[in-house]
Scaffold this motif. Structure first.
Motif, PDB file in Angstrom:
ATOM      1  N   VAL A   5      -8.391 -17.634  51.066  1.00  0.00           N
ATOM      2  CA  VAL A   5      -8.533 -16.841  49.908  1.00  0.00           C
ATOM      3  C   VAL A   5     -10.050 -16.789  49.337  1.00  0.00           C
ATOM      4  N   GLU A   6     -10.476 -15.588  49.346  1.00  0.00           N
ATOM      5  CA  GLU A   6     -11.674 -15.321  48.993  1.00  0.00           C
ATOM      6  C   GLU A   6     -11.714 -15.016  47.329  1.00  0.00           C
ATOM      7  N   SER A   7     -12.974 -15.252  46.747  1.00  0.00           N
ATOM      8  CA  SER A   7     -13.220 -15.131  45.484  1.00  0.00           C
ATOM      9  C   SER A   7     -14.555 -15.226  45.112  1.00  0.00           C
ATOM     10  N   GLY A   8     -15.141 -14.586  44.066  1.00  0.00           N
ATOM     11  CA  GLY A   8     -16.577 -14.762  43.422  1.00  0.00           C
ATOM     12  C   GLY A   8     -17.165 -13.310  43.620  1.00  0.00           C
ATOM     13  N   GLY A   9     -16.478 -12.345  43.913  1.00  0.00           N
ATOM     14  CA  GLY A   9     -16.856 -10.811  44.135  1.00  0.00           C
ATOM     15  C   GLY A   9     -17.122 -10.365  42.630  1.00  0.00           C
ATOM     16  N   GLY A  16     -29.654  -8.808  42.265  1.00  0.00           N
ATOM     17  CA  GLY A  16     -28.949  -9.878  41.711  1.00  0.00           C
ATOM     18  C   GLY A  16     -28.491 -10.842  42.626  1.00  0.00           C
ATOM     19  N   SER A  17     -27.575 -11.768  42.482  1.00  0.00           N
ATOM     20  CA  SER A  17     -27.012 -12.732  43.198  1.00  0.00           C
ATOM     21  C   SER A  17     -25.546 -12.920  42.948  1.00  0.00           C
ATOM     22  N   LEU A  18     -24.607 -13.273  44.063  1.00  0.00           N
ATOM     23  CA  LEU A  18     -23.343 -13.663  44.033  1.00  0.00           C
ATOM     24  C   LEU A  18     -23.259 -14.771  44.864  1.00  0.00           C
ATOM     25  N   ARG A  19     -21.965 -15.608  44.806  1.00  0.00           N
ATOM     26  CA  ARG A  19     -21.652 -16.391  45.545  1.00  0.00           C
ATOM     27  C   ARG A  19     -20.160 -16.305  45.932  1.00  0.00           C
ATOM     28  N   TYR A  82     -18.820 -20.870  51.862  1.00  0.00           N
ATOM     29  CA  TYR A  82     -19.376 -20.195  50.867  1.00  0.00           C
ATOM     30  C   TYR A  82     -20.272 -19.136  51.662  1.00  0.00           C
ATOM     31  N   LEU A  83     -20.438 -17.887  50.908  1.00  0.00           N
ATOM     32  CA  LEU A  83     -21.568 -16.865  51.188  1.00  0.00           C
ATOM     33  C   LEU A  83     -22.530 -16.695  50.081  1.00  0.00           C
ATOM     34  N   SER A  87     -30.788 -11.357  46.489  1.00  0.00           N
ATOM     35  CA  SER A  87     -31.314  -9.898  46.477  1.00  0.00           C
ATOM     36  C   SER A  87     -30.524  -8.761  46.936  1.00  0.00           C
ATOM     37  N   LEU A  88     -29.604  -8.767  46.283  1.00  0.00           N
ATOM     38  CA  LEU A  88     -28.551  -7.736  46.596  1.00  0.00           C
ATOM     39  C   LEU A  88     -28.812  -6.334  46.499  1.00  0.00           C
ATOM     40  N   LYS A  89     -28.400  -5.484  47.392  1.00  0.00           N
ATOM     41  CA  LYS A  89     -29.008  -4.032  47.392  1.00  0.00           C
ATOM     42  C   LYS A  89     -27.465  -3.237  47.317  1.00  0.00           C
ATOM     43  N   PRO A  90     -27.806  -2.043  46.819  1.00  0.00           N
ATOM     44  CA  PRO A  90     -26.538  -1.150  46.769  1.00  0.00           C
ATOM     45  C   PRO A  90     -25.671  -1.089  48.118  1.00  0.00           C
TER      46      PRO A  90
END
Length: 126
Positions: A5-9, A16-19, A82-83, A87-90
């Protein structure tokens, strides 16, 4: 029954950042030797491997375009992988999936993975 089960999007601005989290059940990350991979699929594109961790020796693999920005982390106590995405990009915009490999060895081939989560959407605005 094996489940992932994934989450965090979510929606984040460029830079920015996401985990992302992938909670596993039906098997254990510390005793069972299965690689865990993160994949992504953007509209109109094929699913591609982003990162993978080999559970027998802990080796980590990354897609060239995410090296230095993404980190895969395995938490045995929480049976979660976790991922961390910085430095997220479009161009990172996609539906992200975690998957369990058929062995402890990492692969970027989707056919080498036998269980998949439902995915979590990551959208990076410019």
């Amino acid at each position: 029954e094996v489940q992932l089960v994934e989450s965090g999007g979510g929606l984040v601005q460029a830079g920015g950042s996401l985990r992302l989290s992938c909670v596993a059940s039906g098997f254990t990350l510390d005793f069972d030797d299965y690689a865990i991979g993160w994949f992504r699929q953007a509209p109109g594109k094929e699913r591609e491997g982003v990162s993978c961790i080999s559970t027998n020796d802990g080796r980590k693999y990354y897609l060239d375009t995410v090296k230095g920005r993404f980190t895969i982390i395995k938490d045995n106590a929480k049976n979660t992988v976790y991922l961390q995405m910085n430095s997220l990009k479009p161009e990172d915009t996609a539906l992200y999936y975690c998957a369990r490999g058929g062995s402890s060895f990492c692969s970027n081939l989707t056919a080498e993975y036998d269980y998949w989560g439902q995915g979590t959407q990551v959208t990076v605005s410019s």
